[in-house]
Design a protein around this motif. Structure first.
Motif, PDB file in Angstrom:
ATOM      1  N   ALA A 105      -9.015 -16.532   2.459  1.00 59.95           N
ATOM      2  CA  ALA A 105      -9.283 -15.695   2.534  1.00 59.95           C
ATOM      3  C   ALA A 105      -8.489 -14.199   2.733  1.00 59.95           C
ATOM      4  CB  ALA A 105     -10.152 -15.249   2.970  1.00 59.95           C
ATOM      5  N   HIS A 106      -7.374 -13.884   3.061  1.00 62.72           N
ATOM      6  CA  HIS A 106      -5.893 -13.065   3.698  1.00 62.72           C
ATOM      7  C   HIS A 106      -5.552 -12.554   2.237  1.00 62.72           C
ATOM      8  CE1 HIS A 106      -2.859 -10.895   5.471  1.00 62.72           C
ATOM      9  NE2 HIS A 106      -2.325 -11.614   4.372  1.00 62.72           N
ATOM     10  N   GLU A 107      -5.544 -14.082   1.210  1.00 57.93           N
ATOM     11  CA  GLU A 107      -4.327 -13.273  -0.067  1.00 57.93           C
ATOM     12  C   GLU A 107      -5.811 -12.747  -1.257  1.00 57.93           C
ATOM     13  OE1 GLU A 107      -1.003 -13.775  -0.752  1.00 57.93           O
ATOM     14  OE2 GLU A 107      -1.686 -14.525   1.564  1.00 57.93           O
ATOM     15  N   PHE A 108      -6.920 -12.900  -0.820  1.00 56.05           N
ATOM     16  CA  PHE A 108      -8.194 -12.819  -1.167  1.00 56.05           C
ATOM     17  C   PHE A 108      -8.287 -11.074  -1.300  1.00 56.05           C
ATOM     18  CE2 PHE A 108     -12.089 -14.358  -4.134  1.00 56.05           C
ATOM     19  CZ  PHE A 108     -11.908 -14.584  -5.061  1.00 56.05           C
ATOM     20  N   ALA A 109      -7.818 -10.737  -0.026  1.00 56.35           N
ATOM     21  CA  ALA A 109      -8.631  -9.883   0.266  1.00 56.35           C
ATOM     22  C   ALA A 109      -7.773  -8.458  -0.088  1.00 56.35           C
ATOM     23  CB  ALA A 109      -8.256  -9.434   2.241  1.00 56.35           C
ATOM     24  N   TYR A 110      -6.232  -8.637  -0.470  1.00 56.32           N
ATOM     25  CA  TYR A 110      -5.503  -8.300  -1.276  1.00 56.32           C
ATOM     26  C   TYR A 110      -5.931  -7.681  -3.023  1.00 56.32           C
ATOM     27  CZ  TYR A 110      -1.806  -8.827   1.870  1.00 56.32           C
ATOM     28  OH  TYR A 110      -1.070  -9.194   2.887  1.00 56.32           O
ATOM     29  N   GLN A 111      -7.313  -8.490  -3.325  1.00 51.86           N
ATOM     30  CA  GLN A 111      -7.724  -8.367  -4.863  1.00 51.86           C
ATOM     31  C   GLN A 111      -8.586  -7.054  -4.070  1.00 51.86           C
ATOM     32  OE1 GLN A 111      -7.150 -10.019  -7.646  1.00 51.86           O
ATOM     33  NE2 GLN A 111      -5.761 -11.152  -6.345  1.00 51.86           N
TER      34      GLN A 111
ATOM     35  N   SER B 274      -1.924  -2.013   3.449  1.00 50.20           N
ATOM     36  CA  SER B 274      -2.768  -3.290   3.102  1.00 50.20           C
ATOM     37  C   SER B 274      -2.377  -4.711   3.552  1.00 50.20           C
ATOM     38  CB  SER B 274      -2.247  -3.363   1.330  1.00 50.20           C
ATOM     39  OG  SER B 274      -1.247  -3.864   1.117  1.00 50.20           O
ATOM     40  N   GLU B 275      -1.661  -5.049   4.733  1.00 48.07           N
ATOM     41  CA  GLU B 275      -1.645  -6.257   5.590  1.00 48.07           C
ATOM     42  C   GLU B 275      -2.515  -6.494   6.356  1.00 48.07           C
ATOM     43  OE1 GLU B 275       1.016  -9.191   4.600  1.00 48.07           O
ATOM     44  OE2 GLU B 275      -0.442  -9.749   6.049  1.00 48.07           O
ATOM     45  N   ALA B 276      -2.031  -5.068   6.714  1.00 50.47           N
ATOM     46  CA  ALA B 276      -3.297  -4.803   8.447  1.00 50.47           C
ATOM     47  C   ALA B 276      -4.462  -5.138   8.221  1.00 50.47           C
ATOM     48  CB  ALA B 276      -3.286  -3.884   9.096  1.00 50.47           C
TER      49      ALA B 276
HETATM   50 ZN   LIG Z   1       0.152 -10.587   3.858  1.00 48.74          ZN
END
Ligand SMILES: [Zn+2]
Length: 157
Positions: free
Chosen positions: A100-106, A124-126
């Motif tokens: 879910a975290h990696e997908f959020a970077y989309q 973007s990390e936060a």
């Molecule tokens: Zn991250």
């Protein structure tokens, strides 16, 4: 570059093709990754904006390194933090959370990007972290969310 003799698990979320590329013997947690992608798409498209691609792919790579990283519609994902991870029922489901975290970077990074200044990745990390907590919050119990927050508090950078 990620290359291997992969087996591909395919699924769909509306008109988005979901694919997990994995080593044949490492099929333990594929469904968790698929669920995480679908629940993330549900939350992120409802609360942020439409997903900008027609597919999302996760690709396994060996345990030379233990990380996952989001590129446009593609996430290389270490076997060590996902594919061969043994997940007990009462563990915080790190694999679900990382997906879910990696997908959020989309959205955070690949749609909305920071200014090109020192420390920019913190934003973007936060926000990716917040986004993945929201996926947990809206799909699991308060106890599960609390376990994740506690787990993250105890992680060393
Ligand atoms: Zn991250």
């Amino acid at each position: 570059m990620v290359s291997a003799r992969y087996v591909v698990k395919k699924d769909k979320w509306n008109d988005v093709n979901l694919e997990v590329y994995y080593h044949e013997d490492h099929n333990y947690n594929i469904n968790i990754m698929m669920d995480a992608m679908k629940m993330s798409l549900d939350y992120y498209t409802a609360n942020f904006s439409p997903y900008q691609f027609r597919q999302m792919r996760i690709m396994e790579f060996p345990r030379y390194s233990q990380f996952a990283q989001s590129f446009a519609n593609t996430v290389p994902f270490s076997e060590g933090i996902g594919f061969i991870m043994k997940i007990e029922d009462d563990d915080p489901n790190v694999l679900f959370f990382v997906t879910a975290h990696e997908f959020a970077y989309q959205w955070w990074g690949h749609q909305v990007s920071e200014a090109n200044v020192k420390g920019n990745a913190m934003i973007s990390e936060a926000v990716a972290q917040y986004s993945s907590y929201m996926v947990i919050k809206h799909n699991f119990s308060q106890e599960v969310l609390k376990d994740f927050l506690k787990y993250d508090l105890l992680q060393k950078a």
